[in-house]
Design a protein around this motif. Structure first.
Motif, PDB file in Angstrom:
ATOM      1  N   GLY A 146       9.513  18.356  11.973  1.00  0.00           N
ATOM      2  CA  GLY A 146       9.140  17.788  13.270  1.00  0.00           C
ATOM      3  C   GLY A 146      10.345  17.320  14.056  1.00  0.00           C
ATOM      4  N   PHE A 147      11.291  16.652  13.368  1.00  0.00           N
ATOM      5  CA  PHE A 147      12.514  16.202  14.039  1.00  0.00           C
ATOM      6  C   PHE A 147      13.353  17.394  14.496  1.00  0.00           C
ATOM      7  N   LEU A 148      13.384  18.456  13.692  1.00  0.00           N
ATOM      8  CA  LEU A 148      14.149  19.639  14.075  1.00  0.00           C
ATOM      9  C   LEU A 148      13.528  20.316  15.296  1.00  0.00           C
ATOM     10  N   PHE A 149      12.201  20.325  15.377  1.00  0.00           N
ATOM     11  CA  PHE A 149      11.527  20.878  16.549  1.00  0.00           C
ATOM     12  C   PHE A 149      11.889  20.078  17.798  1.00  0.00           C
ATOM     13  N   ILE A 150      11.901  18.748  17.680  1.00  0.00           N
ATOM     14  CA  ILE A 150      12.297  17.904  18.815  1.00  0.00           C
ATOM     15  C   ILE A 150      13.738  18.190  19.208  1.00  0.00           C
ATOM     16  N   ALA A 151      14.626  18.357  18.212  1.00  0.00           N
ATOM     17  CA  ALA A 151      16.037  18.606  18.499  1.00  0.00           C
ATOM     18  C   ALA A 151      16.229  19.921  19.250  1.00  0.00           C
ATOM     19  N   ILE A 152      15.487  20.958  18.857  1.00  0.00           N
ATOM     20  CA  ILE A 152      15.595  22.244  19.549  1.00  0.00           C
ATOM     21  C   ILE A 152      15.166  22.107  21.005  1.00  0.00           C
ATOM     22  N   GLN A 153      14.088  21.371  21.252  1.00  0.00           N
ATOM     23  CA  GLN A 153      13.638  21.171  22.627  1.00  0.00           C
ATOM     24  C   GLN A 153      14.675  20.409  23.449  1.00  0.00           C
ATOM     25  N   LEU A 154      15.316  19.428  22.833  1.00  0.00           N
ATOM     26  CA  LEU A 154      16.336  18.666  23.551  1.00  0.00           C
ATOM     27  C   LEU A 154      17.555  19.525  23.852  1.00  0.00           C
ATOM     28  N   ILE A 155      17.968  20.350  22.888  1.00  0.00           N
ATOM     29  CA  ILE A 155      19.109  21.245  23.114  1.00  0.00           C
ATOM     30  C   ILE A 155      18.803  22.213  24.258  1.00  0.00           C
ATOM     31  N   CYS A 174      16.029  11.960  34.643  1.00  0.00           N
ATOM     32  CA  CYS A 174      14.574  11.999  34.792  1.00  0.00           C
ATOM     33  C   CYS A 174      13.889  12.104  33.435  1.00  0.00           C
ATOM     34  N   TYR A 175      14.440  12.923  32.555  1.00  0.00           N
ATOM     35  CA  TYR A 175      13.827  13.080  31.238  1.00  0.00           C
ATOM     36  C   TYR A 175      13.965  11.794  30.420  1.00  0.00           C
ATOM     37  N   VAL A 176      15.100  11.118  30.552  1.00  0.00           N
ATOM     38  CA  VAL A 176      15.284   9.848  29.854  1.00  0.00           C
ATOM     39  C   VAL A 176      14.276   8.811  30.355  1.00  0.00           C
ATOM     40  N   MET A 177      14.054   8.769  31.651  1.00  0.00           N
ATOM     41  CA  MET A 177      13.066   7.832  32.196  1.00  0.00           C
ATOM     42  C   MET A 177      11.652   8.174  31.712  1.00  0.00           C
ATOM     43  N   TYR A 178      11.355   9.471  31.620  1.00  0.00           N
ATOM     44  CA  TYR A 178      10.043   9.883  31.105  1.00  0.00           C
ATOM     45  C   TYR A 178       9.870   9.432  29.659  1.00  0.00           C
ATOM     46  N   MET A 208      12.168   6.855  21.406  1.00  0.00           N
ATOM     47  CA  MET A 208      13.408   6.237  21.848  1.00  0.00           C
ATOM     48  C   MET A 208      14.620   6.941  21.251  1.00  0.00           C
ATOM     49  N   VAL A 209      14.552   7.292  19.976  1.00  0.00           N
ATOM     50  CA  VAL A 209      15.662   8.013  19.350  1.00  0.00           C
ATOM     51  C   VAL A 209      15.828   9.384  19.996  1.00  0.00           C
ATOM     52  N   SER A 210      14.710  10.046  20.325  1.00  0.00           N
ATOM     53  CA  SER A 210      14.791  11.333  21.024  1.00  0.00           C
ATOM     54  C   SER A 210      15.508  11.168  22.358  1.00  0.00           C
ATOM     55  N   CYS A 211      15.235  10.086  23.033  1.00  0.00           N
ATOM     56  CA  CYS A 211      15.889   9.795  24.308  1.00  0.00           C
ATOM     57  C   CYS A 211      17.397   9.670  24.129  1.00  0.00           C
ATOM     58  N   TRP A 212      17.817   8.917  23.127  1.00  0.00           N
ATOM     59  CA  TRP A 212      19.259   8.713  22.894  1.00  0.00           C
ATOM     60  C   TRP A 212      19.935   9.985  22.403  1.00  0.00           C
ATOM     61  N   VAL A 213      19.231  10.779  21.591  1.00  0.00           N
ATOM     62  CA  VAL A 213      19.798  12.044  21.130  1.00  0.00           C
ATOM     63  C   VAL A 213      20.015  12.990  22.305  1.00  0.00           C
ATOM     64  N   CYS A 214      19.070  13.003  23.235  1.00  0.00           N
ATOM     65  CA  CYS A 214      19.205  13.849  24.422  1.00  0.00           C
ATOM     66  C   CYS A 214      20.447  13.459  25.219  1.00  0.00           C
ATOM     67  N   VAL A 215      20.662  12.167  25.403  1.00  0.00           N
ATOM     68  CA  VAL A 215      21.841  11.690  26.124  1.00  0.00           C
ATOM     69  C   VAL A 215      23.115  12.072  25.382  1.00  0.00           C
ATOM     70  N   CYS A 216      23.108  11.917  24.052  1.00  0.00           N
ATOM     71  CA  CYS A 216      24.299  12.255  23.261  1.00  0.00           C
ATOM     72  C   CYS A 216      24.604  13.745  23.316  1.00  0.00           C
ATOM     73  N   LEU A 217      23.566  14.586  23.275  1.00  0.00           N
ATOM     74  CA  LEU A 217      23.783  16.028  23.369  1.00  0.00           C
ATOM     75  C   LEU A 217      24.410  16.400  24.706  1.00  0.00           C
ATOM     76  N   TYR A 218      23.891  15.832  25.775  1.00  0.00           N
ATOM     77  CA  TYR A 218      24.451  16.134  27.094  1.00  0.00           C
ATOM     78  C   TYR A 218      25.871  15.602  27.221  1.00  0.00           C
ATOM     79  N   LEU A 219      26.087  14.395  26.688  1.00  0.00           N
ATOM     80  CA  LEU A 219      27.429  13.810  26.759  1.00  0.00           C
ATOM     81  C   LEU A 219      28.431  14.644  25.968  1.00  0.00           C
ATOM     82  N   TRP A 220      27.989  15.205  24.840  1.00  0.00           N
ATOM     83  CA  TRP A 220      28.885  16.036  24.037  1.00  0.00           C
ATOM     84  C   TRP A 220      29.276  17.310  24.792  1.00  0.00           C
ATOM     85  N   THR A 221      28.329  17.904  25.544  1.00  0.00           N
ATOM     86  CA  THR A 221      28.677  19.101  26.320  1.00  0.00           C
ATOM     87  C   THR A 221      29.710  18.788  27.396  1.00  0.00           C
TER      88      THR A 221
END
Length: 462
Positions: free
Chosen positions: A162-171, A269-273, A435-448
């Motif tokens: 489940g976490f891996l599925f969320i990670a793929i969507q965030l990537i 916008c996604y972080v706010m959602y 909340m962790v999904s939110c922070w992971v999304c920010v970290c992925l974008y920041l890494w790019t």
């Protein structure tokens, strides 16, 4: 219309006569599209069964209205009141069968590049046999010995998937933001109107994010209490501002000229959602008022009246949620998405700016070269030259989606008290996952953004 046609396409499992009778009224469809929708239909059917198994309302109605219900349950060895066919353990077993079904097809379809191979024919047909196999695998899971050990082990497998599925969507979300900006920036080199569109969309995105932040501060906080809400709203709002400043900083711009505010606007916008969704999923906080009565705080007052008809809210909300999961699966399994996860992107020279940049341009649509109509629905054979999507990746994403559905329906780590009627009741596990999904999304974008600065000798493409 799609659901209507999918229902009729199920008749094609029963033979060509049923297909000719039912599917003739459906519009023209591509072979690759019909195959993916048939697998999606199987996914929907099993998901509905899981929701029914988690519903105490359905179980009570069956006990009341089905004659000889107790005798039937004993006959199929499901307990006196079919208690083995309801609850989180039954959902784990059914989803185990569905996950095994998609995982076996993932192994079976690895490295298929030609739609004319024997394995490709099996992937694209034999729907009745595959339906029987899926039903057998879901049913066979109920006969696994040592159920307690199986459920404990499978729970961790489900959480990981489940976490891996969320990670793929965030990537893919981060990749989508970069692709959008890159496509429209390529058009700005030829026509200035694309610069205006970029500015307009960026302004709209940031307006939505700012409005969402203000509304959450108004409705999910109060002068006393609501510490969690205040901290999280402030932290997530600060993260959006931080990534926006990083995106337009001179050092990032020197290494990545295509970096801009459009991408950070999408992420904001996604972080706010996700912040709103997490705050809505948090268990309610109660305090004593002046009359020593418990009152709920930190939630909008008008939202408390929206849950009067719990069955209607649960039904609509569950349908929308799993519709989004299905949409994520189908959009994540295109060839462009699978190539993006491997770091393969279109070059700037071949980029053609389009308002609907996710769609294939007309010049690439060579699927009309072979069309057949065999008494039923008209099928466009668009895989004559090769597969248009990765079969193995398609099944792997649905394998992960099966695990994600299993964990979502059973409230993740609050499985023992899970019910579909309480699907939108706040739990801490769902709150922290969002909340962790939110922070992971920010970290992925920041890494790019900062990866080219950390590794200056390596070539990065977004």
């Amino acid at each position: 219309l799609v659901v209507f046609c999918l229902t009729f396409q199920l008749a094609c499992c029963c033979g060509t006569a049923a297909c000719s009778l039912c599917c003739k009224c459906c519009p023209k469809i591509k072979q690759s599209t019909s195959t993916r929708f048939m697998y999606a239909l199987y996914f929907i059917l099993v998901t509905i069964i899981c929701c029914v198994m988690m519903s105490t309302t359905v179980a009570n109605e069956m006990k009341t209205h089905i004659p000889f219900y107790q005798q039937m349950c004993k006959g199929i060895q499901a307990g006196e009141m079919c208690e083995k066919l309801v609850g989180y353990s039954a959902v784990y077993k059914v989803c185990f069968g569905m996950a095994c079904f998609f995982f076996l097809f993932f192994l079976f379809t690895i490295k298929i590049n030609n739609s004319k191979s024997c394995r490709a024919y099996i992937h694209n047909g034999f729907w009745l046999i595959k339906l029987i196999v899926l039903a057998a695998m879901c049913s066979g899971a109920f006969f696994i010995p040592d159920q307690d050990t199986f459920l404990n082990a499978w729970r961790y497998v489900g959480a990981t998937g489940g976490f891996l599925f969320i990670a793929i969507q965030l990537i893919l979300l981060v990749e989508f933001a970069h692709k959008w900006n890159k496509n429209w920036t390529a058009g700005a080199n030829h026509k200035q109107v694309w610069n205006g569109l970029l500015a307009l969309v960026t302004l709209i995105l940031y307006s939505i994010a700012a409005a969402a932040l203000v509304l959450m501060a108004l409705f999910y906080t109060r002068s006393e209490g609501c510490t969690y809400n205040k901290v999280l709203i402030g932290v997530n709002g600060g993260l959006c501002l931080f990534v926006s400043l990083v995106a337009i900083s001179p050092c990032v711009q020197n290494r990545q000229p295509h970096s801009g505010l459009l991408q950070s606007g999408v992420i904001s916008c996604y972080v706010m959602y996700l912040t709103f969704s997490a705050l809505s999923s948090k268990p309610p906080e109660t305090i004593l008022d002046a009359n020593n009565r418990n009152i709920t705080i930190c939630v909008p007052e008008f939202s408390q009246g929206l849950h009067r008809d719990e069955n209607l809210v649960t039904g609509l909300g569950t349908t929308i949620l799993f519709g989004c999961i299905l949409y994520s699966c189908l959009t994540s399994t295109t060839r462009a998405s699978s190539e993006a996860l491997r770091g393969i992107y279109a070059t700037a020279e071949t980029e053609v700016a389009r308002c609907c940049f996710c769609c294939v341009p007309d010049g690439d649509a060579d699927a009309e070269e072979h069309v057949e109509q065999r008494g039923g629905q008209t099928v466009v054979y668009d895989e004559k030259k090769g597969t248009v999507y990765s079969y193995a990746y398609f099944h792997f994403v649905f394998f992960l989606a099966s695990l994600y559905v299993m964990m979502t329906v059973t409230h993740w780590f609050h499985y023992e008290s899970a019910q579909i009627e309480k699907f939108f009741t706040g739990t801490w596990s769902i709150f922290w996952i969002k909340m962790v999904s939110c922070w992971v999304c920010v970290c992925l974008y920041l890494w790019t953004l900062i990866a080219p600065l950390c590794c200056p000798t390596r070539e990065f493409s977004v």
